[in-house]
Design a protein around this motif. Structure first.
Motif, PDB file in Angstrom:
ATOM      1  N   ASN A  42      23.043  22.965  19.229  1.00 26.83           N
ATOM      2  CA  ASN A  42      23.368  22.189  18.034  1.00 26.83           C
ATOM      3  C   ASN A  42      24.676  21.431  18.243  1.00 26.83           C
ATOM      4  OD1 ASN A  42      23.915  21.173  15.492  1.00 26.83           O
ATOM      5  ND2 ASN A  42      24.260  23.166  14.547  1.00 26.83           N
ATOM      6  N   SER A  44      26.402  19.277  16.631  1.00 29.68           N
ATOM      7  CA  SER A  44      26.803  18.609  15.394  1.00 29.68           C
ATOM      8  C   SER A  44      28.324  18.473  15.342  1.00 29.68           C
ATOM      9  CB  SER A  44      26.327  19.420  14.191  1.00 29.68           C
ATOM     10  OG  SER A  44      27.045  20.643  14.122  1.00 29.68           O
ATOM     11  N   ASP A  45      28.798  17.656  14.424  1.00 28.19           N
ATOM     12  CA  ASP A  45      30.244  17.501  14.246  1.00 28.19           C
ATOM     13  C   ASP A  45      30.888  18.813  13.814  1.00 28.19           C
ATOM     14  OD1 ASP A  45      29.986  14.853  14.963  1.00 28.19           O
ATOM     15  OD2 ASP A  45      30.149  14.073  12.920  1.00 28.19           O
ATOM     16  N   HIS A  85      32.207  12.909  19.013  1.00 24.91           N
ATOM     17  CA  HIS A  85      31.929  13.554  17.725  1.00 24.91           C
ATOM     18  C   HIS A  85      33.066  13.322  16.747  1.00 24.91           C
ATOM     19  CE1 HIS A  85      28.254  15.760  18.789  1.00 24.91           C
ATOM     20  NE2 HIS A  85      28.747  15.672  20.006  1.00 24.91           N
TER      21      HIS A  85
END
Length: 191
Positions: A42, A44-45, A85
């Motif tokens: 994952n 993600s940010d 990110h």
């Protein structure tokens, strides 16, 4: 999940404050290992932010054990992985601050290089790290003026800016991070 993560990060710093360095390193390594597993599934940010926080905690734990090169590699890996990110500026400020403190310590404890290219590369590396630190310093100051890293960053930037030129207008951090990684590898600071 973020609550237990933040508690674990806080525990690393508590261990350090209480001079329980081995415990801090072991916990920091465990946290970073868990985050890396999460990162692989994952990107993600939110995970990038936790990755930076875990890297800072682990790098800080390594420093009292004189494991500077390993701590520097942890910081550089986090910078590289999270470059694209949206990561909290205060986390990136802490990361660049730790990297600079390691470089400053290395410079203070080694003989100046007679190799003019090595000195030039070190100046370029200092400039690039200073440029990122400057960017994250102002972003952090705007979003979180009480951040405890701001005073250390200000002092570090004062030193850096006396030695090299710093780009005060970094819009895209990716090319700057790329320069830092390339120069770090050239100078043998990372493999």
């Amino acid at each position: 999940m973020p609550d237990s993560f933040n508690q674990a990060i806080s525990q690393v710093y508590r261990h350090l404050a209480e001079k329980e360095v081995t415990e801090a390193v072991m916990l920091g390594e465990e946290i970073l290992s868990d985050i890396l597993q999460e990162w692989h599934s994952n990107r993600s940010d939110a995970v990038a932010c936790r990755y930076v926080a875990a890297s800072c905690a682990y790098a800080m734990a390594l420093l009292p054990m004189q494991r500077q090169q390993e701590a520097y590699a942890v910081c550089m890996t986090a910078l590289a992985y999270t470059a694209r990110h949206n990561v909290d500026a205060s986390g990136l400020l802490a990361l660049t601050l730790i990297a600079w403190q390691i470089i400053e310590n290395t410079l203070a404890n080694t003989e100046p290089s007679a190799d003019s290219m090595a000195r030039e590369y070190m100046a370029q590396l200092t400039s690039a790290i200073g440029s990122l630190m400057y960017k994250f310093y102002y972003e952090t100051g705007n979003s979180n003026p009480d951040d405890p890293a701001l005073n250390d960053a200000y002092a570090s930037l004062s030193v850096i800016m006396q030695c090299v030129d710093v780009n005060r207008q970094v819009d895209d951090r990716v090319p700057v991070i790329s320069t830092i990684l390339r120069l770090s590898e050239t100078l043998g600071l990372i493999q």
